[in-house]
Structure formats: structure tokens, C-alpha cells
Design an enzyme around this catalytic site. Structure first.
Site, PDB file in Angstrom:
ATOM      1  N   LYS A 285       0.896  -1.065   0.192  1.00 25.03           N
ATOM      2  CA  LYS A 285      -0.021  -0.097   0.036  1.00 25.03           C
ATOM      3  C   LYS A 285       0.819   1.292   0.078  1.00 25.03           C
ATOM      4  O   LYS A 285       2.123   1.271   0.260  1.00 25.03           O
ATOM      5  CB  LYS A 285      -0.980   0.009   1.102  1.00 25.03           C
ATOM      6  CG  LYS A 285      -0.327   0.094   2.656  1.00 25.03           C
ATOM      7  CD  LYS A 285       0.160   1.338   3.024  1.00 25.03           C
ATOM      8  CE  LYS A 285       0.989   1.158   4.397  1.00 25.03           C
ATOM      9  NZ  LYS A 285       1.540   2.544   4.783  1.00 25.03           N
TER      10      LYS A 285
ATOM     11  N   GLY B  40       7.763   1.338   4.336  1.00 25.68           N
ATOM     12  CA  GLY B  40       6.380   2.270   4.512  1.00 25.68           C
ATOM     13  C   GLY B  40       5.533   1.762   3.518  1.00 25.68           C
ATOM     14  O   GLY B  40       4.453   2.377   3.404  1.00 25.68           O
ATOM     15  N   MET B  41       5.433   0.482   2.986  1.00 31.52           N
ATOM     16  CA  MET B  41       4.729   0.087   1.923  1.00 31.52           C
ATOM     17  C   MET B  41       3.954  -1.076   2.635  1.00 31.52           C
ATOM     18  O   MET B  41       3.370  -1.960   1.847  1.00 31.52           O
ATOM     19  CB  MET B  41       5.373  -0.196   0.775  1.00 31.52           C
ATOM     20  CG  MET B  41       5.640   0.897  -0.075  1.00 31.52           C
ATOM     21  SD  MET B  41       6.331   0.537  -1.606  1.00 31.52           S
ATOM     22  CE  MET B  41       4.995   0.140  -2.510  1.00 31.52           C
TER      23      MET B  41
ATOM     24  N   GLY C 167       5.420  -6.596   5.359  1.00 34.20           N
ATOM     25  CA  GLY C 167       5.289  -7.450   6.345  1.00 34.20           C
ATOM     26  C   GLY C 167       3.783  -7.806   6.581  1.00 34.20           C
ATOM     27  O   GLY C 167       3.074  -9.032   6.764  1.00 34.20           O
TER      28      GLY C 167
ATOM     29  N   ALA D 142       1.532  -7.256   4.386  1.00 37.95           N
ATOM     30  CA  ALA D 142       0.876  -8.137   3.119  1.00 37.95           C
ATOM     31  C   ALA D 142       1.286  -9.670   3.460  1.00 37.95           C
ATOM     32  O   ALA D 142       0.506 -10.534   2.903  1.00 37.95           O
ATOM     33  CB  ALA D 142       1.458  -7.472   1.791  1.00 37.95           C
TER      34      ALA D 142
ATOM     35  N   ASP E   6      -2.021  -2.605   9.860  1.00 36.83           N
ATOM     36  CA  ASP E   6      -2.101  -2.370   8.460  1.00 36.83           C
ATOM     37  C   ASP E   6      -2.542  -3.683   7.619  1.00 36.83           C
ATOM     38  O   ASP E   6      -3.157  -3.666   6.480  1.00 36.83           O
ATOM     39  CB  ASP E   6      -0.815  -2.024   7.572  1.00 36.83           C
ATOM     40  CG  ASP E   6      -0.425  -0.696   7.974  1.00 36.83           C
ATOM     41  OD1 ASP E   6      -0.955   0.178   8.320  1.00 36.83           O
ATOM     42  OD2 ASP E   6       0.899  -0.404   7.547  1.00 36.83           O
TER      43      ASP E   6
HETATM   44  O1  C5P Z   1       0.868  -2.585  14.028  1.00 39.35           O
HETATM   45  P1  C5P Z   1       2.164  -2.444  13.490  1.00 39.35           P
HETATM   46  O2  C5P Z   1       2.951  -3.647  14.207  1.00 39.35           O
HETATM   47  O3  C5P Z   1       2.181  -2.618  11.811  1.00 39.35           O
HETATM   48  O4  C5P Z   1       2.703  -1.241  13.878  1.00 39.35           O
HETATM   49  C1  C5P Z   1       4.193  -0.939  13.724  1.00 39.35           C
HETATM   50  C2  C5P Z   1       4.452   0.301  14.403  1.00 39.35           C
HETATM   51  O5  C5P Z   1       3.833   1.580  14.145  1.00 39.35           O
HETATM   52  C3  C5P Z   1       3.976   0.164  16.184  1.00 39.35           C
HETATM   53  O6  C5P Z   1       4.883  -0.615  16.722  1.00 39.35           O
HETATM   54  C4  C5P Z   1       3.827   1.457  16.630  1.00 39.35           C
HETATM   55  O7  C5P Z   1       4.818   2.152  16.832  1.00 39.35           O
HETATM   56  C5  C5P Z   1       3.342   2.256  15.249  1.00 39.35           C
HETATM   57  N1  C5P Z   1       1.914   2.478  15.122  1.00 39.35           N
HETATM   58  C6  C5P Z   1       1.250   3.485  15.906  1.00 39.35           C
HETATM   59  N2  C5P Z   1      -0.186   3.803  15.722  1.00 39.35           N
HETATM   60  C7  C5P Z   1      -0.755   2.795  14.825  1.00 39.35           C
HETATM   61  C8  C5P Z   1      -0.206   1.933  13.871  1.00 39.35           C
HETATM   62  C9  C5P Z   1       1.180   1.829  14.380  1.00 39.35           C
HETATM   63  O8  C5P Z   1       1.770   4.099  16.764  1.00 39.35           O
HETATM   64  N3  C5P Z   1      -1.923   3.331  14.586  1.00 39.35           N
END
Ligand code: C5P
Length: 353
Positions: free
Chosen positions: A12, A157-158, A161, A163, A195
């Protein structure tokens, strides 16, 4: 082999990423417009019978020294006390940048399978379905192998992981005959990463909450992109931490697109939506600042994808995208460029047998 299934899910770019204040969990409330891109991760899960004790059929039949060693290793794993998901074999093929793909594959070979989002997705499906195969897998009566084909830049940033996790949820649901519905897959996906629901949904989606609550989906005409890859990745948690230290979080977030932005989106004019609250933080890095300045000097609209460092540049058509990609690739701050389109289909099963 007992059964196998293969699924794919898109990466994305966020056309809009508004970021609120962190809550008690450290996560942030978001308002996000996800545009799925036609770079997809593929995850194949193969289930097979594990080799067993000394009079095991496979061991008895192993004729060569190599086959004997392999049977002994499989036997040792079957009787070890490790949880089954730590014994899942993962192999990764990288198809991102020919200059670095092999090196990246070697680095990935050392990753702990238990931390791999695709393995964690398989674990979630197995633990949340009562199917016979799920039970056999957890009892180590069958063994799982995962093959991941990565086409989405890592730490870019895409959502590469995420996906992987989305594709693995769909492949696991099929291969384990788990029969979980879409709602359940989204619920499990949310636990794996914010995501993941967007990667499951594909298309263009508007999300709230932590970015994991899909509010609606849009059908948007095909549009073209050049993705500009940096020499070094960025850590998403670090970008968010830096964002917090600068107290940039909004007190109020949008909850839907305005009618004029909706109109632009439905016409495929995605650059009109561009807004990323994390961009000023990511763009503090000199190389990204420079790449953005070069793009701006050529009057090219651009946006950092999510927490960066990948920069997305829209193009009028495929030809324009390829010409632009060729030029940008030569800049010293740029590692590689990728040409692709959006939107992309939801995560889907590609085949099973
Ligand atoms: O959920 P995910 O593991 O992909 O998120 C990666 C990092 O992005 C989290 O550890 C957090 O630091 C940050 N994040 C956040 N708020 C969100 C989504 C992600 O702070 N809504």
C-alpha cells in the site's frame, strides 16, 4: 505432501495519513486512505507428514547418507519440546532490486520463524479454528513449510510485512480447511498489525482507529506510480516516537473524505489527496529531503509512503512512469525505482491442491 495453498496480498501507499495523539498503548489514532498497489506478496503453505521414530517408514526407506541425515533431523524436530510454530520452515525469495535481492535473501534466512508475520498468521488461523488439520498441525502430526515471495520493499512504509500476514491468513484458511469468514480473518489480521486489514481488503480503503478499522472501500480507476527507494530503510516505531517527541499529534482527525476529495479520488486524481503527517519527520533525513527537493524542482507531486522512506510519485501513464523511473534511478540519493499501478485486488487465494 498432504496439501498446499498459495495466496497473495497487495502492498500500500497512504494517500492520506492523519495521525492523532498516542493512547495508553503507545499506538496512535489515525485517519488513513490506503491505496493498494499491484506489488503483491505471495505466500505458499505446504503441509506434509513429519518423519517419526526409528522404525519410521521414511527412515527405513532412506537409502543415502543425505536422506538418512535429513530423516534424523526431521525426527529430532518431531520429538523436540519446541512449539510447532518454531519449527515451521520459511524460505524467502526476494524480487525487489536485482542489485541487492540475493543479499537480502541471505539476511532473511537468519530470521526467527516464530517472529515472522506469515508464521504468526498461520498460528492464529490454526488456534482459532477447530478443523482437523489445525488440530493435527498443533499436535505436530503434520508439518508446515512456508514459501514467501517478496516484491514489496522492506522497511519502506509499504506494508510488506502486513501483506505477508494477509496472504498467509488466506493461504492458511484454505490449507487448514479452517473455513473462517472475512470478518474473522480481519479480526485475526488486526492482532498481527494495524495495516493487515487494509492488505486483506485491497482496492482503496478509508480507515480509522489504529488504521485497522476499514470504514469503506472505493472503486478507483487504474493509476500509475513510480516508487522511489532509498538506500536505507526507516523503522516505523522510531518515526512515530520522533513524531511524538515533536508533539505533532492532531487533536482532531477527519472521519471521512470531503466531497471534493472524494470526487478527485473517483476520477483517479490521487495527488490531490496527498497528506502525510509523518512526512515532516521522515523527511528530516538528508537523503529524503534531497530527493523530495529534486522532485519538487521538476514540479512532480510526491508523497512519502506511510512512515517512509519510500517516495511515491504519480505518473500519467505506463510510458511516462517508465521514463520517469529511468531518470530518477540515476540520482545519488536513490537506490532503485519501481514502476507499478494501483489499485490492486483484495488478498486472494491463487491456487490450492
Ligand atoms: O501494527 P504494526 O506492528 O504494523 O505497527 C508498527 C508500529 O507502528 C507500532 O509498533 C507503532 O510504533 C506504530 N503505530 C502506531 N499507531 C498506529 C499504527 C502503528 O503508533 N495506529
Amino acid at each position: 505432501m498432504i496439501a498446499a495453498a498459495s495466496a497473495s496480498a497487495p502492498g500500500k501507499v497512504n494517500l492520506v495519513l492523519q495521525v492523532g495523539q498516542p493512547d495508553h498503548s503507545g499506538y496512535h489514532q489515525l485517519f488513513s486512505v490506503f491505496d493498494s498497489v499491484a506489488r503483491r506478496e505471495a505466500v505458499t503453505i505446504t503441509l506434509s507428514a513429519p518423519a517419526r521414530s526409528g522404525n519410521d517408514h521414511a527412515t527405513a526407506q532412506a537409502q543415502t547418507a543425505a536422506a538418512l541425515a535429513q530423516a534424523a533431523q526431521a525426527q529430532a524436530q518431531a520429538v523436540s519440546g519446541r512449539p510447532w510454530w518454531e519449527e515451521v520452515e520459511v524460505t524467502t525469495t526476494v524480487q525487489i532490486d536485482p542489485a541487492t535481492d540475493k543479499e537480502t535473501e541471505q539476511e532473511l534466512a537468519h530470521l526467527d520463524p516464530a517472529q515472522h508475520l506469515a508464521v504468526r498468521a498461520l498460528k492464529e488461523v490454526a488456534q482459532n479454528s477447530g478443523s482437523e488439520r489445525s488440530q493435527q498441525l498443533q499436535a505436530k502430526q503434520i508439518h508446515a513449510r512456508l514459501e514467501v515471495v517478496k516484491t514489496i520493499p522492506m522497511a519502506g512504509g509499504m506494508a510488506g510485512g502486513s501483506a505477508d500476514a494477509a496472504a498467509a491468513l488466506v493461504a492458511a484458511n484454505a490449507v487448514l480447511q479452517a473455513e473462517l469468514d472475512d470478518e474473522e480473518l480481519h479480526r485475526l489480521g488486526r492482532r498481527l498489525g494495524a495495516d493487515v486489514p487494509a492488505c486483506l481488503a485491497g482496492e482503496v480503503t478509508v480507515a480509522t482507529g489504529y488504521g485497522d478499522q476499514i470504514q469503506r472501500s472505493y472503486r478507483v480507476p487504474t493509476h500509475h506510480w513510480v516508487f522511489v527507494l532509498a538506500h536505507q530503510g526507516l523503522s516505523t516505531p522510531e518515526v512515530f516516537r520522533h513524531f511524538d517527541s515533536l508533539e505533532l499529534g492532531r487533536n482532531e482527525l477527519d472521519t471521512e473524505l470531503s466531497p471534493s476529495l472524494e470526487q478527485a479520488l473517483l476520477g483517479g486524481q490521487v495527488a490531490q489527496l496527498f497528506q502525510n503527517d509523518l512526512q515532516p519527520v521522515a523527511a528530516k533525513r538528508d537523503d529524503l529531503k534531497q530527493t523530495l527537493q529534486e522532485l519538487s524542482a521538476r514540479a512532480l507531486p510526491a508523497i512519502i509512503s506511510g512512515s517512509g522512506p519510500t517516495i511515491a510519485v504519480p505518473a500519467a501513464d505506463a510510458e511516462a512512469a517508465h521514463a520517469l523511473a529511468q531518470e530518477i534511478r540515476t540520482w545519488p540519493t536513490v537506490a532503485a525505482t519501481l514502476v507499478t499501478t494501483s489499485p490492486s485486488a483484495p488478498a486472494r487465494l491463487e491456487w490450492e491442491k
